[in-house]
Design a protein around this motif. Structure first.
Motif, PDB file in Angstrom:
ATOM      1  N   LEU A  78       0.835  -1.204   0.000  1.00 22.59           N
ATOM      2  CA  LEU A  78       0.000   0.000   0.000  1.00 22.59           C
ATOM      3  C   LEU A  78       0.870   1.254   0.000  1.00 22.59           C
ATOM      4  CD1 LEU A  78      -3.170   0.060   0.297  1.00 22.59           C
ATOM      5  CD2 LEU A  78      -2.739   0.937   2.596  1.00 22.59           C
ATOM      6  N   ILE A  79       1.912   1.228   0.866  1.00 19.95           N
ATOM      7  CA  ILE A  79       2.830   2.360   0.941  1.00 19.95           C
ATOM      8  C   ILE A  79       3.560   2.520  -0.384  1.00 19.95           C
ATOM      9  CG2 ILE A  79       4.908   3.246   2.095  1.00 19.95           C
ATOM     10  CD1 ILE A  79       3.933   1.642   4.588  1.00 19.95           C
ATOM     11  N   GLU A  80       3.947   1.384  -0.976  1.00 20.54           N
ATOM     12  CA  GLU A  80       4.664   1.411  -2.246  1.00 20.54           C
ATOM     13  C   GLU A  80       3.808   2.057  -3.344  1.00 20.54           C
ATOM     14  OE1 GLU A  80       7.482  -1.808  -3.732  1.00 20.54           O
ATOM     15  OE2 GLU A  80       5.672  -2.155  -4.909  1.00 20.54           O
ATOM     16  N   ARG A  81       2.556   1.629  -3.405  1.00 18.31           N
ATOM     17  CA  ARG A  81       1.668   2.178  -4.433  1.00 18.31           C
ATOM     18  C   ARG A  81       1.547   3.701  -4.282  1.00 18.31           C
ATOM     19  NH1 ARG A  81      -3.944  -0.091  -3.925  1.00 18.31           N
ATOM     20  NH2 ARG A  81      -2.760  -1.880  -3.211  1.00 18.31           N
ATOM     21  N   TYR A  82       1.426   4.122  -3.026  1.00 20.86           N
ATOM     22  CA  TYR A  82       1.292   5.558  -2.746  1.00 20.86           C
ATOM     23  C   TYR A  82       2.571   6.310  -3.126  1.00 20.86           C
ATOM     24  CZ  TYR A  82      -0.120   9.747  -0.262  1.00 20.86           C
ATOM     25  OH  TYR A  82      -0.460  11.021   0.056  1.00 20.86           O
ATOM     26  N   ALA A  83       3.724   5.726  -2.754  1.00 21.75           N
ATOM     27  CA  ALA A  83       5.002   6.397  -2.998  1.00 21.75           C
ATOM     28  C   ALA A  83       5.325   6.459  -4.489  1.00 21.75           C
ATOM     29  CB  ALA A  83       6.132   5.664  -2.262  1.00 21.75           C
ATOM     30  N   TYR A  84       4.860   5.467  -5.250  1.00 26.38           N
ATOM     31  CA  TYR A  84       5.203   5.388  -6.677  1.00 26.38           C
ATOM     32  C   TYR A  84       4.429   6.386  -7.535  1.00 26.38           C
ATOM     33  CZ  TYR A  84       8.497   1.517  -6.724  1.00 26.38           C
ATOM     34  OH  TYR A  84       9.622   0.747  -6.590  1.00 26.38           O
ATOM     35  N   ARG A  85       3.562   7.159  -6.919  1.00 29.45           N
ATOM     36  CA  ARG A  85       2.814   8.143  -7.702  1.00 29.45           C
ATOM     37  C   ARG A  85       3.694   9.259  -8.219  1.00 29.45           C
ATOM     38  NH1 ARG A  85      -2.509   9.126  -4.057  1.00 29.45           N
ATOM     39  NH2 ARG A  85      -3.471   7.086  -4.348  1.00 29.45           N
ATOM     40  N   ARG A  86       4.743   9.570  -7.456  1.00 27.69           N
ATOM     41  CA  ARG A  86       5.631  10.664  -7.881  1.00 27.69           C
ATOM     42  C   ARG A  86       7.075  10.194  -7.878  1.00 27.69           C
ATOM     43  NH1 ARG A  86       4.033  14.571  -3.479  1.00 27.69           N
ATOM     44  NH2 ARG A  86       5.993  15.607  -4.004  1.00 27.69           N
ATOM     45  N   THR A  89       9.134  10.758  -4.419  1.00 27.16           N
ATOM     46  CA  THR A  89       8.783   9.857  -3.324  1.00 27.16           C
ATOM     47  C   THR A  89       9.145   8.421  -3.684  1.00 27.16           C
ATOM     48  OG1 THR A  89       6.513   9.764  -4.161  1.00 27.16           O
ATOM     49  CG2 THR A  89       6.942  11.269  -2.335  1.00 27.16           C
ATOM     50  N   ARG A  90       9.084   8.120  -4.967  1.00 20.30           N
ATOM     51  CA  ARG A  90       9.452   6.776  -5.409  1.00 20.30           C
ATOM     52  C   ARG A  90      10.933   6.496  -5.129  1.00 20.30           C
ATOM     53  NH1 ARG A  90       8.209   4.042 -11.099  1.00 20.30           N
ATOM     54  NH2 ARG A  90       9.664   2.313 -10.955  1.00 20.30           N
ATOM     55  N   HIS A  93      11.447   6.111  -1.446  1.00 19.60           N
ATOM     56  CA  HIS A  93      10.908   4.822  -1.029  1.00 19.60           C
ATOM     57  C   HIS A  93      11.880   3.695  -1.349  1.00 19.60           C
ATOM     58  CE1 HIS A  93       8.687   1.089  -1.904  1.00 19.60           C
ATOM     59  NE2 HIS A  93       8.020   1.383  -0.815  1.00 19.60           N
TER      60      HIS A  93
END
Lengths: 199, 112
Positions: A78-86, A89-90, A93
């Protein structure tokens, strides 16, 4: 407050100590330091068996840490999906994940005793960051043995002074956490400034 | 520190100062606590204590302590003096006063 918890330890013995050790691994604000000191003190007085106190507290702390670790593991994607948006942050992460995978067990080890207030966060991060279960468990169990051993035996040998001892240990752990935090922030700032100069 | 470095890193410098300041605060408190720590103190009696704990803290034989508490040896185990006082129909304050008097009397007889 102190009175209430000491009465709980007197009445429920190892069950109260174990429950407190378990909950404190999950961010529930119980005065586990005082409770474990009291366990040692009652053992010194002959009201509890010191082996039972040590083993019960240790097992409960390990189980509490496992719980936090597995919650982190579940939350990882879940955190990964959120972080991969930008992109930014990716990158952060992935860097954090790589660090956890490479050296996470040292943080886990230290966060069980020397930096105990950080324990719940570190367990969660270790799970979310993909640290292996075996590595986590071995280092966590080792560290918890130190934590439980130090507190229970301190209560055992200084049974008449557990309230003052709880204060000392609380201040000592605050001191260590802040010092480690200052060291870490200082190190990051130093590196940033150094790379800034070279550019 | 150049102005540019300051502009880019002021948050880190501030965070460092805060955590270092807190470390000093806890360190000073720690030193104070350690310097006033007294490992062999006889603890003022409190309702949460158990008979054996009081005997241990006041360095007295368990049998003598049970006698002062008005209990049959070896004692009731992990029962607080609050509960014992309630069973005896006393307030815990009155019971504590009795125990303190008993300890003084016991010491007077043994130190002769």
């Amino acid at each position: 407050m102190t009175e209430t918890f000491l009465t709980l330890v007197a009445t429920w013995g190892v069950y109260a100590i174990s429950l407190s050790a378990f909950l404190s691994c999950l961010l529930v604000p119980v005065p586990t330091a005082l409770v474990m000191l009291a366990g040692g003190a009652f053992a010194a007085a002959g009201d509890l068996s010191v082996q039972n106190v040590l083993f019960g507290a240790w097992l409960a702390a390990v189980l509490g840490d496992q719980t936090g670790f597995h919650v982190g593991r579940r939350m990882g994607p879940l955190i990964e999906r959120y972080a991969y948006r930008r992109r930014k942050t990716r990158e952060a992460h992935d860097k954090a994940r790589n660090w956890v995978a490479a050296k996470g067990e040292y943080a886990v080890f230290l966060s069980t005793w020397a930096l105990a207030p950080m324990g719940p966060y570190v367990n969660f991060a270790a799970g979310a960051g993909g640290l292996g279960l075996l590595r986590f468990t071995v280092w966590d169990a080792l560290g918890e043995a130190i934590w439980v051993g130090v507190y229970v035996m301190a209560g055992f040998f200084f049974a008449s002074e557990i309230a003052a001892l709880a204060e000392i240990l609380e201040k000592a752990s605050g001191f260590l956490v802040c010092l480690a935090g200052a060291g870490l922030i200082g190190w990051i700032a130093w590196n940033r400034m150094k790379t800034g100069r070279e550019e | 520190m150049t102005r540019k470095a300051w502009r880019e890193n002021w948050l880190f410098v501030l965070a460092f100062a805060v955590s270092f300041g807190l470390a000093l605060f806890f360190g000073a408190g720690l030193l104070q606590e350690v310097s006033t720590f007294n490992a062999v103190k006889e603890q003022p009696l409190a309702p949460w204590m158990t008979p054996r704990y009081i005997a241990h803290s006041w360095d007295m034989p368990r049998e003598a302590m049970m006698e002062i508490l008005g209990l049959e040896p070896p004692g009731p185990g992990r029962t607080t003096i609050r509960e014992i006082a309630a069973e005896k129909g006393l307030t815990v304050e009155a019971y504590i006063a009795d125990i303190e008097a008993g300890i003084v009397a016991y010491r007077a007889t043994t130190s002769k």
